[in-house]
Design a protein around this motif. Sequence first.
Motif, PDB file in Angstrom:
ATOM      1  N   PRO A 115      -4.144 -59.480  -1.278  1.00  0.00           N
ATOM      2  CA  PRO A 115      -5.309 -59.219  -0.414  1.00  0.00           C
ATOM      3  C   PRO A 115      -5.592 -57.722  -0.302  1.00  0.00           C
ATOM      4  O   PRO A 115      -4.751 -56.887  -0.642  1.00  0.00           O
ATOM      5  N   TRP A 116      -6.751 -57.427   0.207  1.00  0.00           N
ATOM      6  CA  TRP A 116      -7.209 -56.040   0.309  1.00  0.00           C
ATOM      7  C   TRP A 116      -7.447 -55.680   1.765  1.00  0.00           C
ATOM      8  O   TRP A 116      -8.089 -56.431   2.504  1.00  0.00           O
ATOM      9  N   LEU A 117      -6.901 -54.545   2.216  1.00  0.00           N
ATOM     10  CA  LEU A 117      -7.091 -54.072   3.588  1.00  0.00           C
ATOM     11  C   LEU A 117      -8.368 -53.246   3.683  1.00  0.00           C
ATOM     12  O   LEU A 117      -8.546 -52.259   2.951  1.00  0.00           O
ATOM     13  N   SER A 118      -9.252 -53.637   4.583  1.00  0.00           N
ATOM     14  CA  SER A 118     -10.523 -52.929   4.725  1.00  0.00           C
ATOM     15  C   SER A 118     -10.392 -51.676   5.588  1.00  0.00           C
ATOM     16  O   SER A 118     -11.276 -50.814   5.575  1.00  0.00           O
ATOM     17  N   ASP A 119      -9.298 -51.562   6.332  1.00  0.00           N
ATOM     18  CA  ASP A 119      -9.081 -50.414   7.216  1.00  0.00           C
ATOM     19  C   ASP A 119      -8.213 -49.387   6.496  1.00  0.00           C
ATOM     20  O   ASP A 119      -7.056 -49.649   6.178  1.00  0.00           O
ATOM     21  N   ASP A 120      -8.762 -48.203   6.253  1.00  0.00           N
ATOM     22  CA  ASP A 120      -8.026 -47.165   5.521  1.00  0.00           C
ATOM     23  C   ASP A 120      -6.833 -46.621   6.304  1.00  0.00           C
ATOM     24  O   ASP A 120      -5.965 -45.957   5.727  1.00  0.00           O
ATOM     25  N   ASP A 121      -6.803 -46.887   7.613  1.00  0.00           N
ATOM     26  CA  ASP A 121      -5.691 -46.410   8.434  1.00  0.00           C
ATOM     27  C   ASP A 121      -4.468 -47.324   8.331  1.00  0.00           C
ATOM     28  O   ASP A 121      -3.406 -46.993   8.851  1.00  0.00           O
ATOM     29  N   LEU A 122      -4.631 -48.467   7.680  1.00  0.00           N
ATOM     30  CA  LEU A 122      -3.550 -49.431   7.539  1.00  0.00           C
ATOM     31  C   LEU A 122      -3.071 -49.464   6.094  1.00  0.00           C
ATOM     32  O   LEU A 122      -3.849 -49.293   5.156  1.00  0.00           O
ATOM     33  N   LYS A 123      -1.772 -49.724   5.918  1.00  0.00           N
ATOM     34  CA  LYS A 123      -1.181 -49.750   4.583  1.00  0.00           C
ATOM     35  C   LYS A 123      -0.239 -50.944   4.463  1.00  0.00           C
ATOM     36  O   LYS A 123       0.579 -51.185   5.353  1.00  0.00           O
ATOM     37  N   LEU A 124      -0.367 -51.689   3.356  1.00  0.00           N
ATOM     38  CA  LEU A 124       0.515 -52.825   3.091  1.00  0.00           C
ATOM     39  C   LEU A 124       1.722 -52.374   2.292  1.00  0.00           C
ATOM     40  O   LEU A 124       1.594 -51.675   1.283  1.00  0.00           O
ATOM     41  N   GLU A 125       2.904 -52.800   2.751  1.00  0.00           N
ATOM     42  CA  GLU A 125       4.138 -52.573   2.002  1.00  0.00           C
ATOM     43  C   GLU A 125       4.781 -53.930   1.735  1.00  0.00           C
ATOM     44  O   GLU A 125       4.936 -54.733   2.647  1.00  0.00           O
ATOM     45  N   THR A 126       5.144 -54.188   0.487  1.00  0.00           N
ATOM     46  CA  THR A 126       5.838 -55.426   0.144  1.00  0.00           C
ATOM     47  C   THR A 126       7.180 -55.088  -0.487  1.00  0.00           C
ATOM     48  O   THR A 126       7.346 -54.038  -1.106  1.00  0.00           O
ATOM     49  N   SER A 127       8.137 -55.999  -0.314  1.00  0.00           N
ATOM     50  CA  SER A 127       9.469 -55.785  -0.879  1.00  0.00           C
ATOM     51  C   SER A 127      10.157 -57.132  -1.026  1.00  0.00           C
ATOM     52  O   SER A 127       9.696 -58.154  -0.507  1.00  0.00           O
ATOM     53  N   ARG A 128      11.285 -57.118  -1.739  1.00  0.00           N
ATOM     54  CA  ARG A 128      12.097 -58.321  -1.902  1.00  0.00           C
ATOM     55  C   ARG A 128      13.561 -57.948  -1.796  1.00  0.00           C
ATOM     56  O   ARG A 128      14.024 -57.041  -2.492  1.00  0.00           O
ATOM     57  N   THR A 129      14.274 -58.631  -0.890  1.00  0.00           N
ATOM     58  CA  THR A 129      15.691 -58.367  -0.678  1.00  0.00           C
ATOM     59  C   THR A 129      16.431 -59.694  -0.594  1.00  0.00           C
ATOM     60  O   THR A 129      16.105 -60.541   0.246  1.00  0.00           O
ATOM     61  N   ASP A 130      17.427 -59.884  -1.452  1.00  0.00           N
ATOM     62  CA  ASP A 130      18.232 -61.114  -1.446  1.00  0.00           C
ATOM     63  C   ASP A 130      17.367 -62.368  -1.486  1.00  0.00           C
ATOM     64  O   ASP A 130      17.639 -63.368  -0.804  1.00  0.00           O
ATOM     65  N   GLY A 131      16.310 -62.311  -2.277  1.00  0.00           N
ATOM     66  CA  GLY A 131      15.447 -63.465  -2.439  1.00  0.00           C
ATOM     67  C   GLY A 131      14.374 -63.616  -1.379  1.00  0.00           C
ATOM     68  O   GLY A 131      13.519 -64.501  -1.479  1.00  0.00           O
ATOM     69  N   VAL A 132      14.389 -62.765  -0.356  1.00  0.00           N
ATOM     70  CA  VAL A 132      13.405 -62.827   0.720  1.00  0.00           C
ATOM     71  C   VAL A 132      12.274 -61.846   0.422  1.00  0.00           C
ATOM     72  O   VAL A 132      12.512 -60.653   0.233  1.00  0.00           O
ATOM     73  N   HIS A 133      11.053 -62.353   0.380  1.00  0.00           N
ATOM     74  CA  HIS A 133       9.882 -61.500   0.190  1.00  0.00           C
ATOM     75  C   HIS A 133       9.370 -61.045   1.564  1.00  0.00           C
ATOM     76  O   HIS A 133       9.194 -61.865   2.465  1.00  0.00           O
ATOM     77  N   HIS A 134       9.124 -59.765   1.693  1.00  0.00           N
ATOM     78  CA  HIS A 134       8.634 -59.189   2.948  1.00  0.00           C
ATOM     79  C   HIS A 134       7.248 -58.597   2.753  1.00  0.00           C
ATOM     80  O   HIS A 134       6.953 -58.033   1.694  1.00  0.00           O
ATOM     81  N   ALA A 135       6.420 -58.701   3.770  1.00  0.00           N
ATOM     82  CA  ALA A 135       5.124 -58.032   3.797  1.00  0.00           C
ATOM     83  C   ALA A 135       4.981 -57.349   5.147  1.00  0.00           C
ATOM     84  O   ALA A 135       5.185 -57.982   6.193  1.00  0.00           O
ATOM     85  N   VAL A 136       4.669 -56.069   5.129  1.00  0.00           N
ATOM     86  CA  VAL A 136       4.528 -55.283   6.361  1.00  0.00           C
ATOM     87  C   VAL A 136       3.246 -54.472   6.276  1.00  0.00           C
ATOM     88  O   VAL A 136       2.994 -53.795   5.271  1.00  0.00           O
ATOM     89  N   VAL A 137       2.433 -54.537   7.323  1.00  0.00           N
ATOM     90  CA  VAL A 137       1.269 -53.670   7.444  1.00  0.00           C
ATOM     91  C   VAL A 137       1.616 -52.573   8.424  1.00  0.00           C
ATOM     92  O   VAL A 137       1.997 -52.848   9.573  1.00  0.00           O
ATOM     93  N   ARG A 138       1.495 -51.339   7.981  1.00  0.00           N
ATOM     94  CA  ARG A 138       1.830 -50.185   8.826  1.00  0.00           C
ATOM     95  C   ARG A 138       0.586 -49.388   9.183  1.00  0.00           C
ATOM     96  O   ARG A 138      -0.334 -49.256   8.378  1.00  0.00           O
ATOM     97  N   ALA A 139       0.603 -48.883  10.408  1.00  0.00           N
ATOM     98  CA  ALA A 139      -0.407 -47.937  10.876  1.00  0.00           C
ATOM     99  C   ALA A 139       0.347 -46.654  11.198  1.00  0.00           C
ATOM    100  O   ALA A 139       0.906 -46.511  12.282  1.00  0.00           O
TER     101      ALA A 139
END
Length: 230
Positions: A115-139
């Motif tokens: 997906p695409w974030l329309s707010d330039d002040d927000l940033k998506l970070e994704t990662s994978r650890t021990d088989g777990v996929h994470h998604a974090v939106v940071r401001a």
Amino acid sequence: MSLDAMVEDTTHLLEIWVAGWAGCRGYETRREGRFPAALRADTTGQWEYFAFDPSDSEFAELAARTAEVPARVLTILTNDVARYTFLGQENGLHVTSASQTMMIVDMETQDSEDPWLSDDDLKLETSRTDGVHHAVVRAGEETAASGRVFVVGHTAIFDNIVTAPAYQRRGLGSFIMKALAAQAFEHDVDSGLLLASLDGQKLYSHLGWRMVCHVLMLSTSDEGADLSVG
């Protein structure tokens, strides 16, 4: 297998969900008779027992195990909430949560693109650890929204979808779900499972999820311990 056929075998769905939820959280699991259990090491430090529509005798056995330690929880998946509320009372357990539901989705109906974030002040970070996929939106340094997903077989189990109060009503819950779905599609998935709170049920229904059954949590304690947030 069709979604309808999967829902017909909710006992198996529960097994898959427990495996995925425990995978997301790094919990140890075991069997209690024919039912799954998970050790909530990061919260109560005690076992939580799970069952779909157990018989009266099976319920009594699980209730007895639950009652051995106040922090233990018995979680029942059912569409007969009144029956298990009564059985809980008969076996010395209080209902600590009755608002959640298990929900399921055909992953073919979900967007597989990032997906695409329309707010330039927000940033998506994704990662994978021990088989777990994470998604974090940071401001900046703040976490605006987050979630995780773990794949068991061909099923993606979504967990802990949270939007910070200051960032609610901005579509970030839907965004996190789409970001996690995109990661889940790195695997050969055909269905998704989660447990949803009341607020979460509105979001997930909008995204095409459907209810499987109600989730009833019981304990000797008067304090609840919800399995999911969002």
